[in-house]
Design a protein around this motif. Structure first.
Motif, PDB file in Angstrom:
ATOM      1  N   GLU A   1     -58.425 -11.586   8.528  1.00 29.13           N
ATOM      2  CA  GLU A   1     -59.329 -10.683   7.827  1.00 29.13           C
ATOM      3  C   GLU A   1     -59.259  -9.276   8.417  1.00 29.13           C
ATOM      4  O   GLU A   1     -58.721  -9.087   9.506  1.00 29.13           O
ATOM      5  N   ALA A  24     -62.349 -16.993   1.535  1.00 25.77           N
ATOM      6  CA  ALA A  24     -63.312 -15.888   1.621  1.00 25.77           C
ATOM      7  C   ALA A  24     -62.871 -14.691   0.784  1.00 25.77           C
ATOM      8  O   ALA A  24     -62.915 -13.547   1.225  1.00 25.77           O
ATOM      9  N   VAL A  25     -62.439 -14.980  -0.421  1.00 30.93           N
ATOM     10  CA  VAL A  25     -61.982 -13.929  -1.331  1.00 30.93           C
ATOM     11  C   VAL A  25     -63.195 -13.362  -2.072  1.00 30.93           C
ATOM     12  O   VAL A  25     -64.046 -14.109  -2.534  1.00 30.93           O
ATOM     13  N   ALA A  26     -63.241 -12.068  -2.180  1.00 32.65           N
ATOM     14  CA  ALA A  26     -64.291 -11.411  -2.958  1.00 32.65           C
ATOM     15  C   ALA A  26     -63.606 -10.594  -4.047  1.00 32.65           C
ATOM     16  O   ALA A  26     -63.398  -9.394  -3.898  1.00 32.65           O
ATOM     17  N   ALA A  82     -60.065 -13.521   3.658  1.00 32.22           N
ATOM     18  CA  ALA A  82     -60.602 -12.236   3.210  1.00 32.22           C
ATOM     19  C   ALA A  82     -59.453 -11.275   2.879  1.00 32.22           C
ATOM     20  O   ALA A  82     -58.678 -11.552   1.971  1.00 32.22           O
ATOM     21  N   SER A 139     -56.194 -12.751   2.414  1.00 35.80           N
ATOM     22  CA  SER A 139     -55.965 -13.396   1.116  1.00 35.80           C
ATOM     23  C   SER A 139     -55.312 -12.436   0.138  1.00 35.80           C
ATOM     24  O   SER A 139     -54.433 -12.820  -0.631  1.00 35.80           O
TER      25      SER A 139
END
Length: 189
Positions: A28, A119-121, A95, A98
């Motif tokens: 991340e 933890a993808v947004a 994150a 990714s």
């Protein structure tokens, strides 16, 4: 393992385990290969595990100047053959890792066998979007002045258990390099 000169940039790599399809771990924003310290031994029991510090993170090279996520992806494309990997690898990203992993699969599809994004947004709204925009703005100002973020700010929104586990990783960031990454890579949102 030491830093590997890819011909583009020098990247720090932890390369452990053997057998099976190799797995590439991407951290991340604000992290490093150390972010995977609990996962690496589990995967290394029957896989070759490559945990890399992306450019400007951890112990990898921190070149000044402009760069993009595509540069980080192309760094990985150069790293894999430098490690003797000509076959596709499984890639796990957390994150920001990714996003880099997905772009690796898009830009260099022969490098990626399977992709796992954690933890993808993909889209942010409301208070999260406001917070991320404000962090980018602050880091941009500090980046312009040659500085970085205040370590306490980065950790203030994280639970105490997570803070304890990752405190050393995040506080170990070079402030100017972190600000550069935050400013440049935060723009993808």
């Amino acid at each position: 393992m030491p830093c590997i000169d890819t011909g583009r940039i020098s990247l720090f790599v932890e390369d452990t385990g053997s057998g099976g399809v190799p797995v590439l771990l991407l951290h991340e924003l604000g992290g490093s290969n150390e972010s995977w310290r609990e996962v690496i031994p589990l995967l290394a029991a029957d896989r070759r595990v490559i945990a890399v510090d992306l450019r400007c993170a951890g112990r990898s090279e921190k070149p000044p100047g402009a760069f993009t996520l595509a540069d980080a992806v192309d760094d990985l494309d150069a790293l894999l053959p430098a490690l003797g990997l000509d076959q596709p690898v499984d890639v796990i990203g957390a994150a920001l890792g990714s996003v880099v992993a997905a772009l690796l699969a898009i830009r260099h599809p022969t490098r990626v066998r399977r992709l796992m994004m954690c933890a993808v947004a993909p889209d942010m709204a409301g208070p999260t979007r406001t917070y991320v925009a404000e962090r980018r703005r602050r880091c941009g100002r500090r980046h312009a002045r040659g500085g970085g973020r205040e370590p306490g700010e980065l950790l203030s929104a994280v639970s105490s258990d997570a803070t304890a586990a990752y405190r050393g990783i995040y506080l170990g960031n070079d402030p100017a390099a972190y600000a550069n990454c935050r400013w440049r890579w935060g723009a993808w949102r």
